[in-house]
Scaffold this motif. Structure first.
Motif, PDB file in Angstrom:
ATOM      1  N   HIS A   1       0.853  -1.182   0.000  1.00 16.01           N
ATOM      2  CA  HIS A   1       0.000   0.000   0.000  1.00 16.01           C
ATOM      3  C   HIS A   1       0.893   1.237   0.000  1.00 16.01           C
ATOM      4  O   HIS A   1       2.069   1.178   0.352  1.00 16.01           O
ATOM      5  CB  HIS A   1      -0.946   0.010   1.207  1.00 16.01           C
ATOM      6  CG  HIS A   1      -0.253   0.210   2.509  1.00 16.01           C
ATOM      7  ND1 HIS A   1       0.358  -0.811   3.200  1.00 16.01           N
ATOM      8  CD2 HIS A   1      -0.052   1.323   3.243  1.00 16.01           C
ATOM      9  CE1 HIS A   1       0.893  -0.343   4.290  1.00 16.01           C
ATOM     10  NE2 HIS A   1       0.668   0.958   4.358  1.00 16.01           N
TER      11      HIS A   1
ATOM     12  N   THR B   1      -5.395   5.956   0.277  1.00 19.12           N
ATOM     13  CA  THR B   1      -4.445   4.905   0.606  1.00 19.12           C
ATOM     14  C   THR B   1      -4.677   3.831  -0.446  1.00 19.12           C
ATOM     15  O   THR B   1      -5.689   3.143  -0.433  1.00 19.12           O
ATOM     16  CB  THR B   1      -4.662   4.340   2.015  1.00 19.12           C
ATOM     17  OG1 THR B   1      -4.469   5.400   2.955  1.00 19.12           O
ATOM     18  CG2 THR B   1      -3.680   3.213   2.311  1.00 19.12           C
ATOM     19  N   TYR B   2      -3.775   3.773  -1.401  1.00 18.34           N
ATOM     20  CA  TYR B   2      -3.875   2.809  -2.490  1.00 18.34           C
ATOM     21  C   TYR B   2      -3.384   1.449  -2.011  1.00 18.34           C
ATOM     22  O   TYR B   2      -2.389   1.355  -1.291  1.00 18.34           O
ATOM     23  CB  TYR B   2      -2.996   3.243  -3.666  1.00 18.34           C
ATOM     24  CG  TYR B   2      -3.461   4.481  -4.379  1.00 18.34           C
ATOM     25  CD1 TYR B   2      -4.341   4.403  -5.455  1.00 18.34           C
ATOM     26  CD2 TYR B   2      -3.007   5.740  -3.997  1.00 18.34           C
ATOM     27  CE1 TYR B   2      -4.754   5.544  -6.130  1.00 18.34           C
ATOM     28  CE2 TYR B   2      -3.417   6.888  -4.665  1.00 18.34           C
ATOM     29  CZ  TYR B   2      -4.290   6.776  -5.726  1.00 18.34           C
ATOM     30  OH  TYR B   2      -4.701   7.911  -6.392  1.00 18.34           O
ATOM     31  N   PHE B   3      -4.071   0.397  -2.421  1.00 20.83           N
ATOM     32  CA  PHE B   3      -3.631  -0.975  -2.182  1.00 20.83           C
ATOM     33  C   PHE B   3      -3.304  -1.573  -3.542  1.00 20.83           C
ATOM     34  O   PHE B   3      -4.136  -1.535  -4.451  1.00 20.83           O
ATOM     35  CB  PHE B   3      -4.713  -1.791  -1.480  1.00 20.83           C
ATOM     36  CG  PHE B   3      -4.893  -1.384  -0.047  1.00 20.83           C
ATOM     37  CD1 PHE B   3      -4.144  -1.980   0.956  1.00 20.83           C
ATOM     38  CD2 PHE B   3      -5.787  -0.384   0.292  1.00 20.83           C
ATOM     39  CE1 PHE B   3      -4.301  -1.582   2.281  1.00 20.83           C
ATOM     40  CE2 PHE B   3      -5.947   0.018   1.608  1.00 20.83           C
ATOM     41  CZ  PHE B   3      -5.200  -0.585   2.609  1.00 20.83           C
TER      42      PHE B   3
END
Length: 148
Positions: free
Chosen positions: A22, A44-46
């Motif tokens: 992430h 919040t990129y996963f």
């Protein structure tokens, strides 16, 4: 990391490596049609990166997991995506930091690095979740055609 079942892409390779990570980043999409996404905001990129290959390197890895994290997390975490050269052209929609373009860019960046490795691994998929309900899957080899 949230447990996630990712879509898989069929491939003819012996090894498949998947790395979850992430990163937190801000962005805006410089288009009138982007609505609220035209305003500066963050996510919040996963990400899940899938790398395949037939040969291991001299250490017994297809690719060291830490390398993938360094290429993605260490570069983009706690940054403004629009400030990176890959997304700095506000007149070219292919360079806007949309989830689609970020997923493609991650794949291209990773593959550029992999191209220098003797065992020739291939990045075949990037899964990028922007929100709990929205994600993109990018596969560079449309139709399942893989280069050598």
């Amino acid at each position: 990391m949230i447990q996630q079942i990712y879509p898989s892409t069929p491939h003819p390779f012996r090894y498949e490596l998947n790395k979850d990570m992430h990163f937190a980043a801000a962005h805006y999409v410089p288009s009138e049609q982007a609505g609220d996404c035209a305003k500066l905001h963050g996510h919040t990129y996963f990400a899940n990166v899938t790398i395949v290959g037939n040969e291991l390197d001299e250490s017994g890895f297809l690719v060291n997991f830490s390398l993938i994290k360094k290429l993605v997390h260490d570069r983009f975490d706690h940054s403004l995506l629009n400030g990176h050269a890959e997304f700095a052209d506000e007149h070219n929609p292919e360079r806007y930091p949309t989830t689609e373009n970020v997923a493609r860019t991650l794949c291209e960046m990773i593959q550029d690095h992999l191209n220098g490795m003797a065992n020739k691994p291939r990045c075949v998929q990037v899964f990028l979740r922007e929100t709990p309900t929205s994600y993109v899957v990018y596969r560079p080899a449309a139709g399942g055609v893989y280069g050598g």
